[in-house]
Every structure is written in C-alpha cells, then in structure tokens.
Design an enzyme around this catalytic site. Structure first.
Site, PDB file in Angstrom:
ATOM      1  N   GLY A   7      35.928  33.412  42.162  1.00 45.23           N
ATOM      2  CA  GLY A   7      34.561  33.799  41.827  1.00 45.23           C
ATOM      3  C   GLY A   7      33.530  33.273  42.807  1.00 45.23           C
ATOM      4  O   GLY A   7      32.448  33.849  42.956  1.00 45.23           O
ATOM      5  N   GLY A  20      35.837  30.410  38.938  1.00 40.88           N
ATOM      6  CA  GLY A  20      35.458  30.353  37.535  1.00 40.88           C
ATOM      7  C   GLY A  20      36.269  29.340  36.746  1.00 40.88           C
ATOM      8  O   GLY A  20      37.308  28.862  37.190  1.00 40.88           O
ATOM      9  N   ASP A  71      39.750  39.775  42.368  1.00 41.31           N
ATOM     10  CA  ASP A  71      38.761  40.728  41.862  1.00 41.31           C
ATOM     11  C   ASP A  71      37.388  40.392  42.442  1.00 41.31           C
ATOM     12  O   ASP A  71      37.300  40.137  43.625  1.00 41.31           O
ATOM     13  CB  ASP A  71      38.782  40.744  40.329  1.00 41.31           C
ATOM     14  CG  ASP A  71      38.402  39.404  39.724  1.00 41.31           C
ATOM     15  OD1 ASP A  71      38.685  38.356  40.334  1.00 41.31           O
ATOM     16  OD2 ASP A  71      37.808  39.400  38.619  1.00 41.31           O
ATOM     17  N   GLU A 111      44.682  34.377  43.099  1.00 44.67           N
ATOM     18  CA  GLU A 111      44.892  34.864  41.729  1.00 44.67           C
ATOM     19  C   GLU A 111      46.315  35.305  41.424  1.00 44.67           C
ATOM     20  O   GLU A 111      46.764  35.195  40.274  1.00 44.67           O
ATOM     21  CB  GLU A 111      43.917  36.010  41.439  1.00 44.67           C
ATOM     22  CG  GLU A 111      42.473  35.591  41.249  1.00 44.67           C
ATOM     23  CD  GLU A 111      41.703  35.397  42.549  1.00 44.67           C
ATOM     24  OE1 GLU A 111      40.507  35.084  42.502  1.00 44.67           O
ATOM     25  OE2 GLU A 111      42.321  35.544  43.631  1.00 44.67           O
TER      26      GLU A 111
END
Length: 340
Positions: free
Chosen positions: A79, A34, A110, A102
């Site tokens: 992402g 992202g 995530d 991350e």
C-alpha cells in the site's frame, strides 16, 4: 490514515494557496504497507470501506491536478507504493527498498500495480510482481519506478528548497529536484535490473508454468544464485496468487489506471470471499501471525489452479457486493511511468 490523506488531497486540490503536495514517511520508512492483521480480522463492511478508500486515494493521486512529490526514504511496499508511485515525481535515495510481496501471503500486487508495473521495460513488472523481489533506489530509477535519485544527506535540503520555491510549475519543480539529484547512481554488480534480457526471455511466457520452465532451462545453461532464488521463490508462493497476478498485469497493459483499480478491487473482494481459495488467511497465519513461514496453500500446485478458477477473480461481483465507483476526474493520469 488513508481516509485522512484522501480528505486532505481533496481539500488541497480546491485550495489556491496549495502549490504542491509533498508525501513522506515519519521515521525510518516511507510506508511498509497496510495493516494486514487489522484487515484480516475486520468485518466485511470494514474491509469494503478500507478498500474503497485506498483505491479511491490511488486514483485521486494518479489524476491529481496539482504536483505530488513523493520522498521515498526507506521501505516502500504494498500500500505504500499505492500512495506514492501514482504521483508525478518519485524521489528515491540510498536506503530506499521497494517490493510488492503479496504473492508470498496469498494475495496479489494491487493498489494499481497492474498499471504501474505493466509500464516497466520489457517484462520486468511481471518479475517484480510475481517474485516480490526487492529493488533498491538505483534499480527503481533505472526501471522507471522513480523519477529522481537524491542522496540521503540532501533529502531535507531538497524538501526545504521545494517549500521555499512556493510553486506548482512542474518544470521548475523538476529543475529543483534535478539540482539535488545523482543523475546516474551506479547499479550494484548483482543488480536484478541488469538481468533484464534473461527476465524478458523467461517472464514473457504465456503461463506461470511456462515461466518456471523457461527459468529452469536458463539454470541448465548457467546456474547461479539469482536463477535459483527466482525459481525457489515462485515455487514457494501461492499458486493461485501467481496465476491471478499474471493475468492481472497482462490485462493492465491495455487498461487505464481507473480500469486497473476497478478490476483489482473486484479481484481483492474475491480473494477475501475465499470461495475457491483461502490462501490469504493462510499466508497471514504463516508469515505474519505464527511466523513459521510454512504456508499450506490450497490448491497446492499450479496445475490444480484451473482457468475457470482464475476467471472467477475477474468476473463481476455478486448482487450482495458493489463494484468500486471511482469519482469523476478531469485530469489524465499524471503517472510518468505510463510514458515509458
């Protein structure tokens, strides 16, 4: 982009003329993740909309009634993993590079990572998520993140064959991909996956502190570049990020994909609220904005991150925020990783 993909997924699911979905990136990479800058600088309403769309897309992909084939050429990170690894078939190639980095920017893996990483053999998922280690295509196939390895020069021919077959039969699709596949791509001599026994010994520990201690004991017995890199990487990452991800993946082992995504949504909202910890903003500054790669984490050490602070990220959202509401779905998760 994710809003448009979700719109198409929903439309194609109802369209009898659509037999399967092929996901690929335009250009040299599949998806590097992202736009962190736009996310950090966006309004709270914008962030909530982005998260809801992203996690809903991940869930729709994981529960899709039609076949999804992801052609993972080049970089697949963050992402990018969320919009591909929940699908039925995940095809890697010579130049595929996967990572969930991350923790190096003060966040945590995530987009369903606590689901798909927790299904990997042993405690390899803990290793990949805590360190942000990069895996190549052969390693992704070996650990189960990928279902097939197709040489780069055959990738276009595979796509053509899938389109010409005009079928949604998973067995036929599997056979077509199999015909183009290299069944046993050779792992590199220094492959991280070949370290699985050492990884299991160390990353099976109950806490991050115990994981690092176990790695240091391994180093005392036999010092090498991999152990040094792993210890150094963990000590450079956000202490808060490490602790919340370790709990996240451990909980993910016992949860379905929808439960994982709902919990990760809650955790991400808490990261952004920055009540106890502003590491995400600091990580963005140090790694992506100023690029000095010298983040000043706060809390600065693992021992300063209390159990109560970790509990906060897993608690229900406050009254001003709304939990993720995933759509009702009839199909069980199609992610083959769950069968390992």
């Amino acid at each position: 982009m994710e809003s448009r993909i979700l719109e198409l997924f929903r439309a194609y699911e109802e369209d009898p003329g659509v037999k399967l979905i092929i996901m690929k990136g335009e250009g040299r990479a599949f998806c590097a993740g992202g736009d962190v800058a736009a996310f950090v600088n966006g309004s709270s309403e914008h962030r909530a909309n982005v998260l809801e769309t992203s996690y809903t897309l991940n869930y729709v992909s994981a529960t899709y009634t039609k076949i999804q084939v992801s052609l993972l050429r080049g970089i697949v990170m963050g992402g990018g993993a969320g919009i591909s690894l929940h699908g039925r078939f995940r095809v890697v190639t010579d130049n595929t590079v996967f990572a969930m980095p991350e923790t190096t920017i003060g966040s945590f893996p995530d987009v369903g990572a606590s689901y798909f990483l927790s299904r990997l053999p042993g405690f390899f998922g803990e290793y990949v998520g805590l360190t942000g280690a990069k895996l190549d295509g052969a390693e992704m196939l070996a650990c189960g993140l990928a279902t097939h390895f197709v040489p780069l020069e055959k990738l276009s021919s595979l796509e053509d064959a899938l389109c010409k077959a005009n079928t949604g039969d998973p067995e036929i699709i599997d056979n077509i991909i199999h015909d183009f596949s290299n069944k046993n791509p050779k792992l590199k001599e220094n492959s991280q996956y070949s370290r699985l026994k050492s990884i299991d010994r160390c990353f099976s520990q109950r806490t991050v502190e115990e994981i690092i201690s176990a790695l240091e004991k391994e180093a005392d017995r036999k010092m090498d570049d991999w152990i040094l890199w792993t210890i150094k990487t963990l000590k450079k990452a956000s202490p808060t990020s490490l602790k919340i991800f370790l709990r996240s993946i451990r909980e993910g082992r016992l949860e379905g994909v929808g439960q994982c995504l709902t919990r990760e949504y809650r955790m991400t909202c808490k990261v952004l609220q920055a009540v106890f910890c502003k590491d995400f903003n600091e990580g963005y500054r140090a790694v992506l904005l100023d690029k000095d790669k010298k983040p000043k984490w706060e809390p600065s050490k693992l021992e300063f991150v209390s159990d109560d602070m970790v509990d906060y990220y897993f608690a229900p959202l406050d009254q001003d925020s709304q939990d993720l509401k995933l759509p009702a779905r009839s199909n069980l998760p199609s992610c083959a990783i769950s069968k390992l």
